[in-house]
Design an enzyme around this catalytic site. Structure first.
Site, PDB file in Angstrom:
ATOM      1  N   ARG A  66      -0.513 106.181 -25.643  1.00  0.00           N
ATOM      2  CA  ARG A  66      -1.744 106.775 -26.162  1.00  0.00           C
ATOM      3  C   ARG A  66      -1.470 107.441 -27.508  1.00  0.00           C
ATOM      4  O   ARG A  66      -0.430 108.093 -27.688  1.00  0.00           O
ATOM      5  CB  ARG A  66      -2.230 107.824 -25.166  1.00  0.00           C
ATOM      6  N   THR A 342     -12.357  97.644 -26.635  1.00  0.00           N
ATOM      7  CA  THR A 342     -10.949  97.576 -26.309  1.00  0.00           C
ATOM      8  C   THR A 342     -10.612  96.170 -25.827  1.00  0.00           C
ATOM      9  O   THR A 342     -11.441  95.288 -25.860  1.00  0.00           O
ATOM     10  CB  THR A 342     -10.708  98.672 -25.253  1.00  0.00           C
ATOM     11  N   THR A 360      -6.190  99.449 -27.297  1.00  0.00           N
ATOM     12  CA  THR A 360      -7.426  99.810 -28.001  1.00  0.00           C
ATOM     13  C   THR A 360      -7.184 100.414 -29.380  1.00  0.00           C
ATOM     14  O   THR A 360      -6.119 100.982 -29.640  1.00  0.00           O
ATOM     15  CB  THR A 360      -8.223 100.840 -27.162  1.00  0.00           C
ATOM     16  N   GLU A 381      -9.083 107.205 -32.215  1.00  0.00           N
ATOM     17  CA  GLU A 381      -8.947 107.623 -30.815  1.00  0.00           C
ATOM     18  C   GLU A 381      -9.243 109.102 -30.576  1.00  0.00           C
ATOM     19  O   GLU A 381      -9.616 109.503 -29.469  1.00  0.00           O
ATOM     20  CB  GLU A 381      -7.531 107.304 -30.326  1.00  0.00           C
ATOM     21  N   ASP A 384     -12.030 110.633 -28.547  1.00  0.00           N
ATOM     22  CA  ASP A 384     -12.045 110.724 -27.079  1.00  0.00           C
ATOM     23  C   ASP A 384     -11.786 112.163 -26.600  1.00  0.00           C
ATOM     24  O   ASP A 384     -11.887 112.454 -25.411  1.00  0.00           O
ATOM     25  CB  ASP A 384     -11.019 109.769 -26.458  1.00  0.00           C
ATOM     26  N   SER A 407      -8.299 109.357 -21.880  1.00  0.00           N
ATOM     27  CA  SER A 407      -8.764 107.973 -21.933  1.00  0.00           C
ATOM     28  C   SER A 407      -9.483 107.610 -20.638  1.00  0.00           C
ATOM     29  O   SER A 407      -9.446 108.365 -19.662  1.00  0.00           O
ATOM     30  CB  SER A 407      -7.568 107.046 -22.125  1.00  0.00           C
TER      31      SER A 407
HETATM   32  N1  GLU Z   1     -11.120 104.939 -26.309  1.00  0.00           N
HETATM   33  C1  GLU Z   1     -11.493 104.450 -25.034  1.00  0.00           C
HETATM   34  C2  GLU Z   1     -10.572 104.950 -23.971  1.00  0.00           C
HETATM   35  O1  GLU Z   1      -9.431 105.149 -24.200  1.00  0.00           O
HETATM   36  C3  GLU Z   1     -11.538 102.965 -25.006  1.00  0.00           C
HETATM   37  C4  GLU Z   1     -12.578 102.449 -25.953  1.00  0.00           C
HETATM   38  C5  GLU Z   1     -13.402 101.334 -25.413  1.00  0.00           C
HETATM   39  O2  GLU Z   1     -13.011 100.629 -24.490  1.00  0.00           O
HETATM   40  O3  GLU Z   1     -14.505 101.148 -25.928  1.00  0.00           O
HETATM   41  O4  GLU Z   1     -10.975 105.167 -22.884  1.00  0.00           O
END
Ligand code: GLU
Length: 525
Positions: A66, A342, A360, A381, A384, A407
């Site tokens: 991550r 993703t 992702t 990221e 999030d 995430s």
């Molecule tokens: N940033 C998201 C996550 O880590 C994933 C993004 C997506 O799938 O649209 O959960």
């Protein structure tokens, strides 16, 4: 067998397997190809979670690649001068500020060293992607669709325009042969110099410069942040659902714990007996809602907050939660519509080793910024994190220095009596968990084949009402029945883009399938 979101990545993965590589090797090569052919979804500028099953040792591993916030990150970083969160789109998701330190390269380097077959060098696994980047590939309808949709954001960045827009200043269309010589050179530099060049060398310089000098929301990353980045090996979270053993990703992903909690709550009801009825779907939705509330309350980076994983995934907690009324409050930032940005890779090799790898760059085309001269998108990221007000600074998912944002990625293995049953994962932001939950329940409780389970309309509940795909509304008596039970049901766009492998013991076959919602492809040999 390999299943990925793009046929060219699947072909690459299978070619590696056919030539003696294992599931780890194949997943690595597929990721680099996805960076080239599905640039909107994942790549070296992003992060991900890798679940691996070693068939000989009969052991599960999970790796956390991550992205991390830079040292200079702070709780209120996504609030404007009036203390209000930047609107989610495009303000919060675009430019330098939301860029986290990328983890993918270090993640795959570690996976290679721990699980690679040794038949291919780490360097060689870049070759298929380099070839496609140099020779070009045809932009798919899906990528073209998103280039058009994201045009206004992408237009902000000269380097992005240079690579993905034509001479008239319009995004390339489907069928255009796109060459990416800068990306090819980036991969070649890594082949020659190793991952250090990305984390400490000239590529690190380019990343920091791009983030700090971003023409939109300049960011806070320094070279030290890249240098200090480390992958974490995490404990796999596991549980049982109606006799099936589930293994998934733990914090900082909320995927595994939320999936298990929802399944544990649902297990308290005889869903197969209720069938696909309003009653059945009521408990199906309610279980997701309760689990999602706990996700919002408890989940964050385990290196910074105490996450009560054992409690959340316990059967006892599921029983307690089931007795409690749902206390859903206001939707949090991630209830914004999230498209399937993703990418997920599911692979099993001849020896039975398995990879479930969700990867992702967060939003479509991540931050929208391609690193000048390097050919890859940087993630966004850090969006999030919760964009918290000062009073919520202690939220487990508040932004903070060197912290990982929570995430929802849910790479998952399911076993039945010690034998593999399912490899699964999906994009979709915080809808990932519900997407994976839908398919698992469709197979286990409703007895569907993998293809049927993927095709069925999805219905998720993130604590603020049911979101259902359009086809679900054709069953109007079920929708009505849910509303009579007090559920708000609203129509939503497509949920997820699952890539899965099902070991169907009834028919003694291994079935792979890409989600009909995307362009994925399964291939075995
Ligand atoms: N940033 C998201 C996550 O880590 C994933 C993004 C997506 O799938 O649209 O959960």
């Amino acid at each position: 067998m390999a299943v990925t979101a793009h046929p060219l990545a699947t072909e690459t993965a299978v070619a590696i397997l056919e030539n003696g590589g294992n599931a780890a090797d194949a997943a690595i090569a597929a990721q680099w190809v996805l960076n080239v052919v599905e640039p909107q979804s994942s790549g070296i500028g992003g992060g991900g979670f890798f679940l691996f099953y070693d068939a000989r040792q009969k052991k599960f591993f999970s790796y956390d690649g991550r992205e991390k916030a830079p040292e200079k990150a702070f709780a209120e970083m996504f609030l404007d001068a009036n203390g209000r969160p930047y609107p989610h789109d495009p303000s919060r998701i675009t430019g330098g500020l939301p860029v986290g330190v990328p983890g993918i390269l270090q993640l795959l380097d570690l996976v290679y060293r721990k699980h690679g077959s040794g038949k291919f060098s780490f360097e060689l696994l870049f070759d298929p992607a380099i070839r496609l980047a140099e020779e070009g590939f045809e932009i798919s309808p899906r990528t073209a669709h998103y280039l058009k949709k994201e045009e206004a954001r992408l237009r902000l960045f000269g380097e992005t325009r240079r690579i993905f827009f034509d001479e008239r200043g319009k995004p390339f269309r489907a069928g255009h042969t796109l060459k990416q010589p800068d990306l090819a050179r980036t991969f070649q530099l890594i082949q020659k110099n190793g991952p250090e060049i990305f984390y400490e060398g000239e590529i690190a310089d380019s990343i920091v410069e791009a983030v700090k000098n971003a023409p939109f929301h300049p960011g806070l990353m320094e070279k030290e942040d890249l240098k200090n980045y480390r992958i974490a090996e995490r404990a796999v979270v596991s549980g049982r659902y109606r006799g099936y053993d589930i293994f998934s990703m733990g914090p900082p992903s909320s995927g595994g714990t939320t999936l298990l909690e929802a399944l544990n709550i649902l297990e308290l009801y005889p869903l197969a007996e209720y069938g696909q009825t309003a009653r059945g779907y009521y408990f199906f939705s309610r279980a997701q809602a309760l689990a999602f509330e706990d996700r919002n309350r408890y989940l964050g980076d385990p290196d910074f907050a105490q996450i009560p994983v054992g409690k959340i995934i316990s059967k006892e907690f599921a029983r307690q939660r089931n007795e409690m009324a749902s206390g859903a409050k206001r939707p949090r930032n991630d209830s914004a519509v999230e498209s399937p940005n993703t990418s997920h890779i599911s692979i099993v090799d001849e020896e039975g080793n398995m990879a479930a790898f969700t990867t992702t760059i967060e939003a479509m085309f991540g931050s929208g910024m391609v690193v000048p001269g390097r050919g890859f998108f940087l993630n966004n990221e850090l969006t999030d994190f919760e964009a918290v007000s000062s009073s919520e600074k202690n939220h487990p998912n508040a932004p903070g220095p060197a912290k990982r944002p929570r995430s929802s990625m849910t790479p998952t293995f399911i076993f039945q009596e010690g034998r593999p049953f399912l490899i699964i994962g999906s994009p979709g932001g915080s809808r990932i968990i519900g997407a994976v939950f839908n398919v698992i329940v469709n197979i286990i409780d409703f007895g569907m084949t993998l293809e049927e389970a993927l095709a069925a309309p999805r219905l998720i509940h993130r604590g603020t009402g049911i979101e259902a795909e359009e086809e679900f509304f054709q069953q109007s008596e079920i929708v009505l029945g849910l509303e009579q039970r007090g559920m708000k049901v609203s129509k939503t766009d497509r949920i997820g883009n699952i890539q899965a492998i099902h070991f169907d013991s009834r028919q003694a076959v291994i079935v792979g399938a890409g989600d009909p919602r995307g362009e994925g492809k399964a291939k075995g040999y």
